[in-house]
Design a protein around this motif. Structure first.
Motif, PDB file in Angstrom:
ATOM      1  N   UNK A   1       1.408 -11.847   7.171  1.00  0.00           N
ATOM      2  CA  UNK A   1       1.505 -12.369   8.527  1.00  0.00           C
ATOM      3  C   UNK A   1       0.291 -11.972   9.358  1.00  0.00           C
ATOM      4  N   UNK A   2      -0.224 -10.765   9.084  1.00  0.00           N
ATOM      5  CA  UNK A   2      -1.401 -10.273   9.795  1.00  0.00           C
ATOM      6  C   UNK A   2      -2.092  -9.230   8.921  1.00  0.00           C
ATOM      7  N   UNK A   3      -3.247  -8.758   9.394  1.00  0.00           N
ATOM      8  CA  UNK A   3      -4.061  -7.822   8.606  1.00  0.00           C
ATOM      9  C   UNK A   3      -4.369  -6.572   9.422  1.00  0.00           C
ATOM     10  N   UNK A   4      -3.354  -6.065  10.125  1.00  0.00           N
ATOM     11  CA  UNK A   4      -3.583  -4.953  11.041  1.00  0.00           C
ATOM     12  C   UNK A   4      -3.963  -3.683  10.310  1.00  0.00           C
ATOM     13  N   UNK A   5      -3.222  -3.364   9.262  1.00  0.00           N
ATOM     14  CA  UNK A   5      -3.355  -2.020   8.691  1.00  0.00           C
ATOM     15  C   UNK A   5      -3.704  -2.037   7.215  1.00  0.00           C
ATOM     16  N   UNK A   6      -4.230  -0.903   6.782  1.00  0.00           N
ATOM     17  CA  UNK A   6      -4.484  -0.724   5.365  1.00  0.00           C
ATOM     18  C   UNK A   6      -5.578   0.280   5.066  1.00  0.00           C
ATOM     19  N   UNK A   7      -5.170   1.551   4.774  1.00  0.00           N
ATOM     20  CA  UNK A   7      -3.893   2.192   5.106  1.00  0.00           C
ATOM     21  C   UNK A   7      -3.925   2.790   6.520  1.00  0.00           C
ATOM     22  N   UNK A   8      -2.780   3.258   7.074  1.00  0.00           N
ATOM     23  CA  UNK A   8      -1.427   3.110   6.548  1.00  0.00           C
ATOM     24  C   UNK A   8      -1.007   1.638   6.577  1.00  0.00           C
ATOM     25  N   UNK A   9       0.116   1.346   5.945  1.00  0.00           N
ATOM     26  CA  UNK A   9       0.568  -0.022   5.786  1.00  0.00           C
ATOM     27  C   UNK A   9       1.787  -0.288   6.665  1.00  0.00           C
ATOM     28  N   UNK A  10       1.900  -1.539   7.144  1.00  0.00           N
ATOM     29  CA  UNK A  10       2.915  -1.875   8.134  1.00  0.00           C
ATOM     30  C   UNK A  10       3.792  -3.022   7.663  1.00  0.00           C
ATOM     31  N   UNK A  11       5.103  -2.891   7.886  1.00  0.00           N
ATOM     32  CA  UNK A  11       6.017  -3.983   7.596  1.00  0.00           C
ATOM     33  C   UNK A  11       5.730  -5.187   8.485  1.00  0.00           C
ATOM     34  N   UNK A  12       5.195  -4.942   9.689  1.00  0.00           N
ATOM     35  CA  UNK A  12       4.916  -6.040  10.611  1.00  0.00           C
ATOM     36  C   UNK A  12       3.770  -6.930  10.146  1.00  0.00           C
TER      37      UNK A  12
END
Length: 282
Positions: free
Chosen positions: A261-272
Motif C-alpha cells: 500500500x505504501x513504502x514508509x518503512x524498512x526496517x522497521x516494518x509496518x502493517x500499514x
C-alpha cells in the motif's frame, strides 16, 4: 502524572521516566521499548501542557501531536511504533508503568526510519498458482539472482516447514515489477518461475521475508517483511521489528492477495504498508 490513560481502561499509576528529544517534521521515527516488566510507551508534544488530559489528547491525536504504543504484558516483552511529527519541535518520549510494583530493566530505542529504496515485496498471492511480485523501488537496476525469500506458514498450533526460495536472474529497472510463480505452474508472458513450490492457504498465519542472500537466523540481512495473521503463532527472528497487524486474505482462489500500500518503512516494518486487495496478476 498518575491519571494518564492514553485511551486505556485503567490509569498508568506507576513510575514514569521522561526523555526529551527534538524531532523533525515529516521524518518517521521508530520508537521501541523492550522490558522485563509491565510498561507503556507514549510520546507527546512538549508544547502541550504536562497534564493527564493534555497527554491523553496527544495520545489520541492520530500521530499529529503524539502516539501511544500497546502496553507490555506483566512479564515483559516488546512494544513500539512509528511516529511522524506533523511539525518540528521538542517531544517527550515516556516509559510509564501501570502500578508501583511494575519496575525493572528496559531498553528504549529511537531511530530515524528511511523508506525502503531497494528491492521490495510488492504482492504475495495465494491460490492456483501461488506467486510473489517484486518491485525495484530504487534508482538503479537490480538483479534478483542474489536474493532469497524465506516463507513460513503456521496454522493454529501446527508449524509447517519453512521454505527458502530462490529467484532466477531477472534484471529489474527502477520502478519495474516482476511476477514470480511457484514452480510447476504454467507461466504467462513476462512471468518467471521460482526455484521451489509454495503451499500457503488463506487460513495460515504467514511470515514472508525477502533477504539479501540466504536469510540469517537473526533476521540481520532481511530487507522486506510481510507478516499476516496471528503473530503469536509465528517464530519471528529477533532482529525484525514489525509493528501492527495485517488481516489475512479471505480465500485461496487468487481473487485477493497481500499487496503493498505504501513504502514508509524498512526496517522497521509496518502493517500499514500492507492491505488485502483484488489480485493484480495479469
Amino acid at each position: 502524572p498518575g491519571l494518564v490513560k492514553c485511551g486505556q481502561a485503567t490509569a498508568l499509576d506507576g513510575g514514569q521516566t521522561y526523555y526529551k528529544i527534538a524531532l523533525t517534521q515529516g521524518q518517521a521515527y521508530s520508537i521501541s521499548l523492550h522490558t522485563d516488566h509491565s510498561a507503556a510507551l507514549y510520546v507527546f508534544d512538549a508544547a502541550s501542557a504536562c497534564t493527564a488530559s493534555a497527554i491523553d489528547s496527544a495520545c489520541a491525536s492520530g500521530g499529529a501531536k503524539g502516539m501511544f504504543a500497546q502496553i507490555v504484558a506483566v512479564d515483559g516483552g516488546s512494544t513500539g511504533g512509528v511516529f511522524t511529527p506533523a511539525a518540528s519541535g521538542t517531544f517527550y518520549v515516556v516509559v510509564d508503568t501501570p502500578a508501583a510494583v511494575s519496575r525493572g530493566a528496559y531498553t528504549l530505542k529511537v531511530q530515524e526510519v528511511t523508506a525502503n529504496k531497494g528491492l521490495v515485496i510488492e504482492e504475495f498471492g495465494i491460490g492456483r498458482p501461488d506467486y510473489i511480485a517484486l518491485r525495484n523501488n530504487g534508482s538503479t537496476s537490480v538483479s534478483t539472482l542474489a536474493y532469497k525469500m524465506l516463507f513460513l506458514r503456521r496454522y493454529a498450533s501446527v508449524t509447517n516447514p519453512s521454505y527458502s526460495v530462490g529467484f532466477p536472474d531477472v534484471t529489474l529497472n527502477p520502478g519495474q515489477t516482476a511476477y514470480f510463480i511457484a514452480t510447476g505452474w504454467p507461466l504467462k508472458p513476462g512471468e518467471h518461475a521460482l526455484t521451489s513450490y509454495l503451499s500457503p492457504s488463506a487460513s495460515d498465519n504467514l511470515l514472508v521475508m525477502l533477504c539479501n542472500g540466504e536469510c540469517a537466523v537473526d533476521g540481520s540481512n532481511v530487507i522486506d517483511v510481510l507478516l499476516a495473521g496471528d503473530r503469536t503463532n509465528i517464530a519471528i527472528p529477533s532482529g525484525i521489528q514489525f509493528f501492527g497487524d495485517v488481516a489475512k486474505v479471505t480465500s485461496d482462489d487468487n481473487k485477493t492477495s497481500y499487496q503493498r500500500l505504501s513504502y514508509v518503512a524498512g526496517p522497521p516494518f509496518l502493517a500499514t504498508d500492507w492491505h488485502v486487495a483484488p489480485s493484480t496478476r495479469p
